[in-house]
Write a protein that holds these residues in place. Structure first.
Motif, short mmCIF file in Angstrom:
data_model
loop_
_atom_site.label_atom_id
_atom_site.label_comp_id
_atom_site.label_asym_id
_atom_site.label_seq_id
_atom_site.Cartn_x
_atom_site.Cartn_y
_atom_site.Cartn_z
N ALA D 52 0.84 -1.20 0.00
CA ALA D 52 0.00 0.00 0.00
C ALA D 52 0.88 1.25 0.00
O ALA D 52 0.77 2.12 -0.87
CB ALA D 52 -0.91 -0.01 1.22
N GLY D 53 1.82 1.29 0.94
CA GLY D 53 2.67 2.47 1.04
C GLY D 53 3.42 2.71 -0.25
O GLY D 53 3.44 3.82 -0.79
N VAL D 127 -9.42 -3.51 -3.88
CA VAL D 127 -9.31 -2.72 -5.11
C VAL D 127 -10.20 -1.49 -5.13
O VAL D 127 -9.73 -0.37 -5.34
CB VAL D 127 -9.56 -3.61 -6.34
CG1 VAL D 127 -9.83 -2.77 -7.57
CG2 VAL D 127 -8.37 -4.53 -6.57
N PRO D 128 -11.52 -1.63 -4.88
CA PRO D 128 -12.35 -0.41 -5.00
C PRO D 128 -11.83 0.72 -4.12
O PRO D 128 -11.65 1.85 -4.57
CB PRO D 128 -13.73 -0.88 -4.52
CG PRO D 128 -13.71 -2.36 -4.66
CD PRO D 128 -12.30 -2.80 -4.46
N LEU D 129 -11.51 0.37 -2.86
CA LEU D 129 -11.02 1.41 -1.95
C LEU D 129 -9.71 2.00 -2.49
O LEU D 129 -9.51 3.23 -2.49
CB LEU D 129 -10.80 0.81 -0.56
CG LEU D 129 -10.38 1.84 0.49
CD1 LEU D 129 -11.46 2.90 0.64
CD2 LEU D 129 -10.12 1.17 1.83
N VAL D 181 -6.37 2.39 3.39
CA VAL D 181 -6.18 1.04 2.85
C VAL D 181 -5.71 0.10 3.96
O VAL D 181 -6.24 -0.99 4.15
CB VAL D 181 -5.17 1.06 1.68
CG1 VAL D 181 -4.94 -0.35 1.18
CG2 VAL D 181 -5.68 1.97 0.58
N PHE D 182 -4.72 0.58 4.71
CA PHE D 182 -4.18 -0.23 5.82
C PHE D 182 -5.32 -0.65 6.75
O PHE D 182 -5.48 -1.83 7.07
CB PHE D 182 -3.14 0.59 6.58
CG PHE D 182 -2.67 -0.06 7.85
CD1 PHE D 182 -1.62 -0.96 7.85
CD2 PHE D 182 -3.27 0.25 9.06
CE1 PHE D 182 -1.19 -1.55 9.01
CE2 PHE D 182 -2.85 -0.34 10.24
CZ PHE D 182 -1.80 -1.24 10.21
N TRP D 190 -11.95 2.36 8.30
CA TRP D 190 -11.18 3.00 7.22
C TRP D 190 -11.81 4.31 6.80
O TRP D 190 -11.20 5.11 6.08
CB TRP D 190 -11.09 2.06 6.03
CG TRP D 190 -12.42 1.47 5.62
CD1 TRP D 190 -12.98 0.33 6.10
CD2 TRP D 190 -13.35 2.02 4.68
NE1 TRP D 190 -14.20 0.11 5.52
CE2 TRP D 190 -14.45 1.14 4.64
CE3 TRP D 190 -13.36 3.16 3.87
CZ2 TRP D 190 -15.56 1.37 3.82
CZ3 TRP D 190 -14.46 3.37 3.05
CH2 TRP D 190 -15.55 2.49 3.04
N THR D 191 -13.04 4.60 7.25
CA THR D 191 -13.70 5.84 6.81
C THR D 191 -12.94 7.10 7.25
O THR D 191 -12.83 8.04 6.47
CB THR D 191 -15.14 5.90 7.33
OG1 THR D 191 -15.15 5.34 8.64
CG2 THR D 191 -16.07 5.10 6.42
N PRO D 192 -12.39 7.15 8.48
CA PRO D 192 -11.72 8.41 8.88
C PRO D 192 -10.64 8.79 7.88
O PRO D 192 -10.61 9.91 7.37
CB PRO D 192 -11.12 8.08 10.24
CG PRO D 192 -11.88 6.91 10.74
CD PRO D 192 -12.36 6.15 9.56
#
Ligand code: HEM
Ligand SMILES: Nc1ncnc2c1ncn2[C@@H]1O[C@H](COP(=O)(O)OP(=O)(O)OP(=O)(O)O)[C@@H](O)[C@H]1O
Ligand SMILES: Nc1ncnc2c1ncn2[C@@H]1O[C@H](COP(=O)(O)OP(=O)(O)OP(=O)(O)O)[C@@H](O)[C@H]1O
Ligand SMILES: [Mg+2]
Ligand SMILES: [Mg+2]
Lengths: 201, 239, 221, 221, 201
Positions: D52-53, D127-129, D181-182, D190-192
């Motif tokens: 991700a990073g 993927v979507p996120l 993502v993490f 993950w929303t915040p």
């Protein structure tokens, strides 16, 4: 040294279009030639071809007095074109010294040239800040700094003021008198006596 | 108060005595604070190394203060067109960079005995200071790469303000990220809870650092103003 | 003063003045290095394992960044005409330009790369090898990247196109270099990687300029 | 056709033709993604943790690569005069340029980033996120990076200077995006992260153009 | 609309140097003004100041017939400078349409302008392949395509051939006859009758 240049049946093609063909001309040392013609006639292309930057479609260009044309172009000719080839982020002084030394001139010669062209007060400025005419004078300085037989001038005087043009007239006259050659593309008549080669269609 | 500085002459006459006075105050505060700090008993867990705190933490604080000053000066210069403001901004940047570097170096000197490592990405304070350092370096680099004084001033002002807006966001984001996956809580060693024996000298040295910064800032600004005068530049390049 | 020296000095002062210079390279390296651990978050502890790789990617990207306009600037403002008509054969001029680019960006980056590597968790003992490989690697990057810079003169593509042309050619040095460092840190034989890297750099220095000169002539004509 | 549409179309065709274009950005991302595991050697198995990073950093650097000459070209050839004298306030024109840059580079990169992420070992479910965060993130990159591009107009500094100026400002979006993502992959909220990222992007879109316009005026005057 | 332009005690400073101060001039509609002066006198700077790109050190520039100068500059004036502002990697056609439409012209108007300036055969070419004169014609096309009261021309005719200059003479005459204003920096006299403002030092 270059004692003369002969164009024999030269033809130029740019982007598939033939600009001109069967062009013959000769410039002896001590002579100046004005290349005239409407926009797009091929003046710039011709000068660049003589300098060896553009390939001929046919015909040949002969340099008298020097065995190898490449060497004649490298060490005995100057080309001053539409663009000044100056870096806007460097000082006028740096650019002057680079262009002059690159053509084999000494620092003194370069500064003298700048002096004569009235650039002395502006040498400390970044090129970016110079006016159009000042930039062109800077580009012309290498003609004076590094003596070379053949001058290829592509509308080099356009941005100069009246005084500048008169001055360049002097300089060009001296060059020709010293046995130099000048081939200049121009829309206005040159400030010196010159034969004319018209590419007009 | 600020508008008082708008006039270069008033600024010069003010700073002529203000700078040395602040320097004296700084010297006094630092001497006292360091003396108290060094005479304080070694920390039960950190041992002698705790004393690094007295040079480290104030450095970090002052570094942040310095960026605030940089931003403030830039704002005054951009919005109110205060004549001296730009000189002050350009004078503040190298000082800020220096204090930040000091915080980084003393910090990692501290980190070695404390955490057994010179550097820990897990600690948001470290990271924020490093980023602060980058902001200073960027400002200095940009300014150095522009030769036209007037244009350099404008560009630098814009960058400083953008950075000012971003700095808190960056600090927040780093903190938030590190708390989100609450690893490395050890790194918070010595955090907020500090015994008075350490707190008082810390406060003293903190004040001392700030005073020192102010003194240096005024002096450098004076130098900058003089330089521009000697160059015959209109202090506020033609706008 | 020989044409070579003149051109070199000009190129140095150009890249130095314009975006080059050690301060910037180092600043860039640090800034980019900060992004990684931050974006990794708690994965930070495994940074050490990927440190070498990260540093190499950064090196490659930095070189590309600093190379993008190696020839484009001179082409657009007409200076390339002057250079092409100068005393040096165009091949030599291209080589000089690349050398200057390496001296002002590649070399400082190489010297700075241990900073990033150690900050990301490489053992300090690896520093000499890191510097050496980084120096050789950036040399290869410059002379390969120069080809892309010259090729993209005629094409409309910009930095990204160039990156595409060049990246495949950058893969071998990256592999060799990273392998050497990896081998060292894991106590394996690291000389082969180093040797291969050096060989690749030499080849690039020998062949790169020829390709660049050809591309430039093509663009001017 | 409104000035806005005219400028947008021009910018699109420009970046599309010159260095931009989805193919190129995507190619860059893929190439870099290839380069990275190679440089890791046998450490590759832990890639998943850093995927991700890494993707985020690549996104950021790719955006910067494509932004470098956002204003410089128009400034050097005089087109910026024409734009500044046009029917739109300069702020709007700058915003349009950034928007175009995003459409031709940022958005394709965002769409491509799952490729890289999955290739590096992210779960496919993410993927979507990833796409969403990448889209928002690249938007922020463009509108922040534009400031650097405009500021470096007057400076002698090149790409490296610009990158140095801008990178610190890219930290928050990188963190927020990577965090989202993490969090998703670790089953946290993950929303915040997403919300913060969106907020940052919006702020950049709102304030960036003002800074850019100021910098451009400064350069022209 | 712009009915006239008045310069009141205008002073310009570039890089700390004062180019000129206390400059007064007025151009009414239907008049042309030639700004002359040696290289570095400040012609370009003055035109850019009128266009609002360069800040005045002192004095003011008043646009008669339009309340807000910004609006007069945005919608009622053209500036054609030393640089053509063309992208060498795009086709002449693209650039023509962009510049014209950006100034509010229609596609037809743009093509008609190109036609009149003799660009029609070259529109398919990349700008990089155009000759200097062809580029300048392309830049001048927006004057015809998007009718605006004030034309600021900075040595705009220099790269044009004789025919091109005559043509521009016609065009400028028409513009003036229709009540337009022209302020042109030039080293050679304009092809139309014009007052002169000399910045010579
Ligand atoms: C490069 C390394 C370091 C840097 C850049 C750094 C940076 C900072 C900063 C910016 C502050 C002020 C934070 C604030 O006021 O919110 C601070 C305070 C502090 N630091 Fe460090 N630090 C570093 C290493 C360390 C180490 C190794 C320790 C050892 C425990 C430490 C302990 C403290 C303490 C106790 C404070 C004061 C309490 C507080 O303000 O939270 N720091 N540091
Ligand atoms: N690289 C090229 N590819 C295709 N066509 C070209 C190229 N360069 C020039 N041309 C075409 O060749 C013709 C001649 O160009 P050239 O620049 O030599 O004209 P010129 O006589 O110098 O005109 P000007 O007086 O405007 O400078 C032009 O019509 C131009 O479109
Ligand atoms: N940004 C700048 N910073 C400092 N000096 C500048 C700047 N721009 C122009 N100058 C100086 O201002 C003077 C006038 O420049 P300007 O371009 O207006 O002259 P000009 O009359 O157009 O000359 P030319 O006939 O050569 O075009 C020049 O001496 C130039 O060096
Ligand atoms: Mg020509
Ligand atoms: Mg001018």
């Amino acid at each position: 040294m270059i004692a003369g240049i002969t164009l024999e049946a030269v033809a130029l093609v740019r982007g598939g279009r033939t600009l001109f063909e069967g062009l013959n001309a000769r410039v002896g040392s001590g002579r100046a030639l004005t290349v005239t013609g409407p926009n797009g006639a091929g003046k710039t292309s011709l000068l660049r071809a003589i300098a060896g930057l553009v390939r001929l479609a046919s015909g040949r260009i002969a340099f008298e007095g020097s065995a190898d044309p490449a060497e004649a172009r490298r060490f005995h000719s100057h080309l001053v074109g539409h663009q000044d080839g100056l870096k806007s982020a460097r000082t006028a002084n740096d650019e002057l010294l680079f262009q002059a030394r690159w053509c084999g001139a000494t620092r003194q010669a370069a500064l003298a040239a700048a002096e004569r062209l009235g650039l002395a007060p502006h040498l400390a400025l970044d090129v970016r800040r110079l006016s159009a005419g000042q930039k062109r004078r800077l580009a012309l300085a290498r003609l004076l700094a590094a003596p070379r037989a053949l001058w290829l001038l592509d509308e080099a005087l356009a941005p100069l003021d009246a005084g500048g043009r008169a001055l360049m007239g002097e300089i060009m006259a001296e060059h020709v008198a010293a046995g130099g050659l000048i081939i200049a593309a121009a829309h206005d008549p040159l400030p010196i006596a010159a034969d004319t080669l018209d590419l007009g269609r | 108060m600020i508008s008082g500085f708008a006039n270069p002459h008033r600024f010069m006459s003010f700073s002529r005595w203000a700078a040395p006075t602040l320097a004296l105050i700084a010297a006094a505060l630092l001497a006292l604070g360091l003396w108290l700090g060094l005479s304080a008993p070694p920390d039960y867990q950190q041992g002698e190394t705790v004393r690094i705190m007295f040079v480290h933490v104030p450095a970090a604080w002052t570094a942040m203060l310095a960026y605030l000053c940089l931003g403030g000066a830039s704002f005054a210069s951009l919005v109110f067109r205060h004549a001296v403001a730009d000189a002050a901004a350009s004078a503040a940047a190298p000082l800020g960079a220096a204090f930040t570097a000091a915080a980084l170096i003393t910090g990692s000197l501290w980190g070695k005995p404390m955490w057994g490592t010179w550097w820990a990405w897990g600690d948001s304070r470290l990271v924020s200071v490093l980023v602060l350092f980058l902001l200073f370096v960027g400002y200095i680099a940009l300014r150095a790469s522009i030769e036209d004084e007037g244009k350099a001033a404008r560009a630098a002002e814009i960058l400083a303000l953008v950075g000012l807006i971003n700095l808190p966001v960056i600090k927040f984001s780093v903190d938030w990220w590190n708390t989100l996956h609450q690893g490395e809580s050890i790194f918070r060693a010595g955090g907020p809870l500090i015994a008075p024996v350490y707190l008082i000298p810390l406060m003293l040295t903190g004040a001392g650092y700030s005073a020192a910064f102010a003194a240096l800032w005024l002096t450098r600004t004076r130098m900058e103003v003089r330089r521009r005068r000697s160059l015959g530049l209109a202090l506020r390049a033609a706008r | 003063m020989s044409g070579l020296g003149v051109l070199l000095r000009r190129e140095l002062s150009l890249t130095w003045g314009a975006g080059g210079g050690p301060l910037l390279s180092v600043g860039f390296l640090i800034a980019a290095t900060v992004l990684f651990p931050l974006s990794l978050g708690s994965a930070a502890q495994i940074l050490g394992a990927v440190a070498a790789g990260l540093v190499w990617v950064l090196l490659a990207l930095a070189s590309l960044l600093s190379l993008e306009r190696l020839f484009a600037r001179d082409f657009e403002d007409g200076a390339l005409d002057i250079i092409a008509l100068g005393p040096l054969p165009l091949e030599a001029s291209c080589a000089v330009k690349c050398l200057a680019a390496w001296l002002t960006n590649g070399a400082p980056l190489a010297l700075a790369s241990p900073l990033a590597a150690v900050a990301l968790g490489e053992p300090v003992g690896a520093v000499p090898l890191i510097v050496l490989t980084a120096a050789l690697g950036s040399l290869a990057f410059v002379f390969v990247g120069g080809i892309g810079a010259a090729l993209s003169l005629v094409s409309r593509g910009g930095a990204l196109l160039q990156t595409l042309i060049v990246l495949p050619l950058l893969i071998p040095p990256v592999i060799f270099g990273a392998a050497a460092v990896f081998a060292w840190t894991h106590g394996l034989a690291w000389t082969p990687g180093l040797a291969l890297l050096a060989a690749y750099a030499l080849a690039a220095i020998g062949l790169g300029p020829i390709a660049m000169a050809g591309a430039c002539r093509n663009a001017l004509g």
